[in-house]
Design a protein around this motif. Sequence first.
Motif: not given
Length: 554
Positions: A508-512
Amino acid sequence: MFSRAFRVRSNTAIKGSDRRKLRADVAAAFPNLSAEQLSEFIPNKEELNVIKIYSHKGEAITVYMNNRNPILFEIEKALYPTVYTLWVYPDLLPAFTTWPPVLQKLAGGADLMLPGVVVPSSGFPQVERGTLCAVTLLGNRAPVAVAVATMATAEMLAAGMKGKGFAVLHTYLDHLWEYGDKSYPPTLAPLVTDSAEKESAEDEEEPEGNEPLSSFSTEPLQHVDVGGLSLKEGDSCAISMGKEEPHENRAAETAEDATTEVQQEAEDSRTPQEQMDALFNQCFFHALKCKVKKSDLPLLTSTFLRSHMFSCCPAGQQLDIKKSSYKKFSKFLQCMQQQQILHVKELSKGVESIVEVDWKHPDIRAFVVPEGFSSASAAQESKSEDREQAYHAPEIIPLYGVSAKMVPLFQESGHKKGSILSSSEVRNIIINYVKTNELVDETNKNFVKVNAVLCDCLLDKSEQDEISNLKWDDLLSRCLERLQPLHQVTFFGQEPVVRKGNIEPIDITVAQRSSNKKVKKELKLWRFSHIGLSPDSESSFSSSFFWDEGDMTC
């Protein structure tokens, strides 16, 4: 034998050659099966699984599964049918009858003693010592146990019906029955009625001029609560109709009885084929309205017939597709599909399943549950018709296969190349091997001495001259690394499937952004081809794993 929980060692699909051999073995073990029954029993296209299990006493047993139900079990190359099989073929084995309260004792592991056997007026079947027999309950011909006779029929009578008569192997309500779909026995009327029962029925008939009795009073066995068999279809009717009706209602009852007689005469005028067609239609709509849930779909057509329609068959009757105009159950379902009642689809090669049911179809809504069957399940189903089907995540378990190089280490425990084991089983086998061969280091019990077998199986060539001891953790990790990686996937309502290779982990990858808002990112899932999902299922499954902006919940 199955009164306590057993341990599953492996679960694999049967091969074509093994299927043919099994059919030949079944034909030899049960010669009274016709060719058509044999082809239905061991089908060519439906998936059959072979499960290796260990009983609580350590006995190695092979179980054959058809769809969700065990149909045979094999002990020392001898085949035995399960109760699921005997419900479809109730005359496969010679049957002996016992009293309903005895069932709980048999399911708890007790053998059947001769004082508990009911002696029919027609006499016992003629069997020899060691003959495989079925055990039924009084009032219902559906077998509830599989047992081996410990003495011949003549010896039973000579002993005055005292002593142990049958060694029970498998019963309804035991753990082997629980491994299936846990369906209830069908209600099958006895072929021969005991003379004592006939006399009691005759005593209940009143001479002319007396008050009429309920028409159900002449068949008390149809309403017997079969000792916990959950055959509750006739319980409410038996209670209400056993009471005396008020005088003012007797005229109405007489009119209803006359109407019933006219209907019965009309039914009797139909051909046997037309009667069987009507029975199939009745059981079909009864099963859809009272037995099948939305969460059960997709449902194998064979499971729908055996586990749902058979249980809706009225007492004293039996479904037989060969006696109907359809001849095949698939043609019957095609007819129902043309009426847009349900939709049947071939999810895997040669295996058809019911994937959709129109619960609001007028024929289903208009169907009325026959008298003698409980309508509680129908009411419960009608309340839950509009509920969404709950999602059940697949269960994935890592397994290990014995490779050719590791056979010397596992052959002492009775395993060979290709045997499938869990990590805990591997650990126990290694520990037992070390203790049996006295390889624990006397000076430091945290180390294990490396013998010739451990050296060949676990050490590289460069290490064989240098390493003489291994720590326990190192020993177990080396063993797992050298076994073939497998995994077992179990979808809700389906049989487990064992496949080769490891499952890739989820990433799981989350970008801001600069405003600290979360950007929607799709999950990187494992390859669904490993666990048998279609591309449509993959897209629908993965699309539910997104984050909305500013929301951290999946």
